[in-house]
Design a protein around this motif. Structure first.
Motif, PDB file in Angstrom:
ATOM      1  N   HIS A 195      -7.992  -6.962 158.243  1.00 25.81           N
ATOM      2  CA  HIS A 195      -8.598  -7.033 156.910  1.00 25.81           C
ATOM      3  C   HIS A 195      -9.029  -8.465 156.588  1.00 25.81           C
ATOM      4  CE1 HIS A 195      -9.295  -6.170 152.675  1.00 25.81           C
ATOM      5  NE2 HIS A 195      -8.486  -7.180 152.360  1.00 25.81           N
ATOM      6  N   GLN A 196      -8.193  -9.436 156.894  1.00 27.84           N
ATOM      7  CA  GLN A 196      -8.515 -10.832 156.594  1.00 27.84           C
ATOM      8  C   GLN A 196      -9.728 -11.312 157.388  1.00 27.84           C
ATOM      9  OE1 GLN A 196      -7.139 -13.345 154.588  1.00 27.84           O
ATOM     10  NE2 GLN A 196      -6.059 -11.692 153.515  1.00 27.84           N
ATOM     11  N   ALA A 197      -9.844 -10.854 158.655  1.00 29.97           N
ATOM     12  CA  ALA A 197     -10.955 -11.309 159.504  1.00 29.97           C
ATOM     13  C   ALA A 197     -12.222 -10.501 159.283  1.00 29.97           C
ATOM     14  CB  ALA A 197     -10.546 -11.241 160.970  1.00 29.97           C
ATOM     15  N   GLY A 198     -12.181  -9.447 158.454  1.00 30.15           N
ATOM     16  CA  GLY A 198     -13.368  -8.648 158.181  1.00 30.15           C
ATOM     17  C   GLY A 198     -13.876  -7.896 159.394  1.00 30.15           C
ATOM     18  N   LEU A 199     -12.968  -7.399 160.219  1.00 28.35           N
ATOM     19  CA  LEU A 199     -13.369  -6.709 161.445  1.00 28.35           C
ATOM     20  C   LEU A 199     -13.656  -5.233 161.175  1.00 28.35           C
ATOM     21  CD1 LEU A 199     -10.793  -8.282 163.938  1.00 28.35           C
ATOM     22  CD2 LEU A 199     -13.137  -9.007 163.448  1.00 28.35           C
ATOM     23  N   VAL A 200     -14.587  -4.706 161.953  1.00 21.45           N
ATOM     24  CA  VAL A 200     -15.004  -3.309 161.821  1.00 21.45           C
ATOM     25  C   VAL A 200     -14.882  -2.649 163.196  1.00 21.45           C
ATOM     26  CG1 VAL A 200     -16.907  -1.760 161.227  1.00 21.45           C
ATOM     27  CG2 VAL A 200     -16.588  -3.890 159.953  1.00 21.45           C
ATOM     28  N   PRO A 201     -14.391  -1.405 163.259  1.00 21.37           N
ATOM     29  CA  PRO A 201     -14.294  -0.729 164.562  1.00 21.37           C
ATOM     30  C   PRO A 201     -15.650  -0.666 165.255  1.00 21.37           C
ATOM     31  CG  PRO A 201     -13.089   0.494 162.895  1.00 21.37           C
ATOM     32  CD  PRO A 201     -13.839  -0.583 162.170  1.00 21.37           C
TER      33      PRO A 201
END
Length: 722
Positions: free
Chosen positions: A375-381
């Protein structure tokens, strides 16, 4: 836990618990069977009596000279055994070496791959200490954090990137579920210190059918654990090395074969092999969490906005529940400790509980920490790279750390299947002990491992992996249903257990297990409904089919036991024995020895000589294709001397096996009390390639006669000298 607490739990679980030893294949006789055995023994008196006047020394202690070499090579029979008690020989390891050159080669290869055989007494030394059991039994549980959070986010992203923020409250809910189920299993281990699997707990408290349903769910869980773990590990490798993507399925099958070989070497050896990779993964992920945490702190814990993803599905309660159940696959593997209590060193139950506590604590920290950093790194699958790989790239943009994290992740995912290799054979052991699985799963191999269970798991997992082409996403929907079915039944069974035994603090314990059962049941229903069309229907259909299979196996063993059990006497028969025991008395057995003779040669004459030496009524039978051949054979028979009564059967359609089998069946029907001993001369060739040169009539005849009641088939081998 106090001594009183353990005593209360032990009372409930000791009935079904057992120490896993090689002797489990040979259960003791019940008191009624011992009584019947004594009755039969009394009736033996006056019939065939024991005699010590044997033509050889069965103890092998009176050989004054070293015997000549035998078919075992340079080893002599006296060297294969040692005498420890009167009338008891203990076989040495070389006694297991086959006599053929090919067999000895295979044995040497097995010894090289799996090590020398272990004595049955070594089973106590094969148990694991906590520092070894933790990585061995937690590899599945800990490795699932590499794909569990991603599976949850992959469902949330269907509602667009804005829905990814729900991952944090869902992670909190999953952490609560993990703690609740883990605490429940701690109580289960205390209550069942000799084995606390869902099969035993549900069967004891909810009934045999519930136990079989739990076992079916666990069997599917263990098979899918291997398939999913290996598929995820290969995917981690291909994320770092995309050139290997076309080889994903063969690589997965190879990994399963290597895991099988490692576990066939024994529990302790396999544990030592898998200790370092698990600890290396934990260290790597903790380092990743610390580095990512420092980077987030440098930003003031302000999340990086994720890349915009369009919504393909509306945000709904059902979608949130689907994401929750997908993330719950990170809990698979909690069951392994309760199934493997007897694999721990003493005190088993205490060491198992301590190990489970450490596993749950590490799971919660790793799962919650990774979800927070995603969530903190803004990652998306993404379809071409795992989220753990993305996080490692962002956290370690340079240096060797990314490669180390990926290597540790790939290794632990590939070895996570080892948890199933520990739990699956033990589950089948308990089921086979109760007659719900083939008894071959009770057998311990050369290295004191349940070899048959290991082979069955490896084959089933390889088939699943190939069928789904190694796609983790396609396997996960099947994953959650089976494992949470077992969780739910186990925890519900523990509620009944505490209400039944009502020891000190039973209400608190029952409440804790009820919470675990409720949360597990919620995940089960959600996963079953929401993922039914995605593949969960396979599990929904497979579980009742497996239960029917288990019941059919149990029905067969029940019939077998009823047929072979030593029954207490009922009706007085001849010699004072029960009518059902007559066939076990030597003085009541009536023989007719039948020798099929195709032609008069050395083989048939040896068979006739053996039959006549038994001093029982003997009959020779010849099958002729036509009358002239029958006349010629009778002339040869008279030339021999007509020492045995001959019956000739003409078979104008040239069939041999069918007419002979029907003839013997007719003889037995005429005298149902008659035991027909069929003596079959058999030519033994020295080389395998010679076998196709012979008709192998002896084997076909033996197969045809085997189903006939009251017929005994014995072979008189004649070995070729050249």
């Amino acid at each position: 836990m106090t001594g009183d607490d353990r005593a209360d739990g032990h009372e409930g679980g000791a009935e079904r618990g057992t120490v896993v030893t090689p002797s489990a294949e040979f259960p003791p006789l019940r008191p009624d069977e011992l009584g019947a055995l004594r009755r039969i023994g009394e009736a033996w008196r006056g019939g065939a009596s024991r005699t010590d006047a044997l033509p050889v020394d069965p103890t092998l202690r009176r050989h004054g000279e070293r015997p000549a070499p035998t078919r075992f090579g340079r080893l002599a029979p006296i060297a294969m055994f040692r005498v420890e008690k009167p009338d008891e020989l203990v076989a040495a390891e070389p006694a297991n070496v086959p006599g053929s050159r090919f067999g000895r080669s295979v044995t040497r290869l097995r010894r090289a791959l799996f090590g020398p055989p272990l004595s049955s007494a070594a089973v106590l030394y094969e148990r694991m200490r906590k520092t070894v059991a933790l990585p061995v039994l937690s590899s599945d549980l800990l490795s699932s954090v590499a794909y569990g959070p991603e599976a949850m986010l992959a469902v949330l992203v269907l509602a667009g990137s804005g829905a990814l923020g729900l991952s944090l409250p869902l992670a909190v809910g999953l952490a609560v579920l993990m703690v609740a189920v883990g605490a429940s299993y701690r109580q289960t281990i205390a209550a069942y210190p000799h084995g606390a699997g869902s099969y035993i707990v549900a069967g004891d408290n909810l009934g045999p059918r519930a136990g079989l349903v739990a076992a079916a769910g666990l069997i599917l869980d263990y098979v899918l654990t291997v398939a999913v773990s290996v598929a995820a590990g290969v995917q981690a490798v291909t994320s770092a090395l995309p050139a290997l993507t076309p080889l994903a399925v063969p690589l997965g099958v190879l990994v399963i074969a290597l895991l099988l070989a490692g576990n066939l070497r024994g529990v302790r050896v396999a544990g030592n092999l898998f200790v370092l990779p698990t600890y290396a993964f934990v260290v790597a992920v903790v380092a990743l969490l610390l580095a990512g945490g420092f980077q987030a702190a440098a930003r003031g814990f302000t999340p990086v906005p994720p890349d915009p993803v369009p919504a393909v599905e509306g945000l709904s309660l059902l979608l949130v529940l689907r994401a929750f159940s997908s993330g719950a696959v990170s809990m698979t593997g909690i069951e392994a400790v309760s199934n493997a209590v007897t694999a721990f060193r003493t005190p088993e139950w205490r060491n198992a509980r301590t190990t489970l506590t450490w596993m749950i604590g590490m799971l919660v920290v790793l799962f919650a920490g990774l979800t927070l950093l995603f969530h903190q790194a803004g990652l998306v699958p993404a379809s071409d790279e795992t989220m753990l790989s993305q996080l490692a790239r962002v956290t370690f943009p340079s240096g060797p750390w990314y490669g180390l994290v990926q290597a540790a992740t790939a290794t632990i995912l590939l070895l996570a299947a080892n948890t199933a290799f520990n739990g699956f054979p033990r589950l089948l052991f308990f089921m086979a002990r109760d007659g719900h699985a083939p008894r071959r799963f009770l057998h311990m191999g050369d290295r004191l491992a349940f070899s048959n269970g290991l082979l069955a798991l490896a084959v089933a997992a390889a088939v699943i992996l190939v069928a789904f082409r190694g796609h983790t996403e396609a396997l996960i929907p099947l994953y959650a249903v089976g494992v949470f079915l077992a969780f739910t039944l186990s925890q519900a069974g523990m509620v009944v257990h505490w209400r039944r035994h009502r020891g000190p603090g039973w209400r608190r314990r029952a409440t804790l297990n009820a919470v675990g059962a409720t949360l597990s049941g919620l995940v089960l229903v959600t996963a079953g409904v929401s993922k039914f069309t995605e593949g969960a229907w396979v599990v929904v259909v497979a579980v009742p089919l497996l239960v029917l299979l288990f019941r059919a196996i149990h029905r067969h063993y029940r019939i077998l036991h009823r047929s072979l059990a030593l029954r207490p006497p009922s009706d007085a028969g001849p010699s004072g024995a029960a009518a059902s025991e007559v066939q076990e008395l030597p003085q009541e057995v009536r023989h007719l020895v039948v020798v099929p003779v195709a032609r008069l040669n050395r083989a048939s004459l040896r068979g006739l000589a053996y039959a006549a030496s038994l001093s029982q009524p003997t009959l020779a039978v010849h099958i002729a294709p036509e009358e002239p051949e029958a006349d010629r054979f009778r002339e040869q028979w008279r030339a021999w001397g007509d020492h045995v009564r001959l019956e000739t059967i003409v078979s104008p359609y040239r069939a041999v096996i069918g007419p002979l089998a029907h003839y013997l069946e007719a003889l037995h029907a005429g005298r149902a009390d008659l035991v027909l001993t069929v003596v079959v001369p058999e030519v033994m060739v020295r080389r395998r390639w010679h076998r196709p040169l012979h008709s192998r009539t002896e084997k076909r005849l033996r197969a045809a006669l085997r189903p006939l009641p009251g017929v005994v088939v014995t072979s008189v081998p004649v070995h070729l000298t050249e």
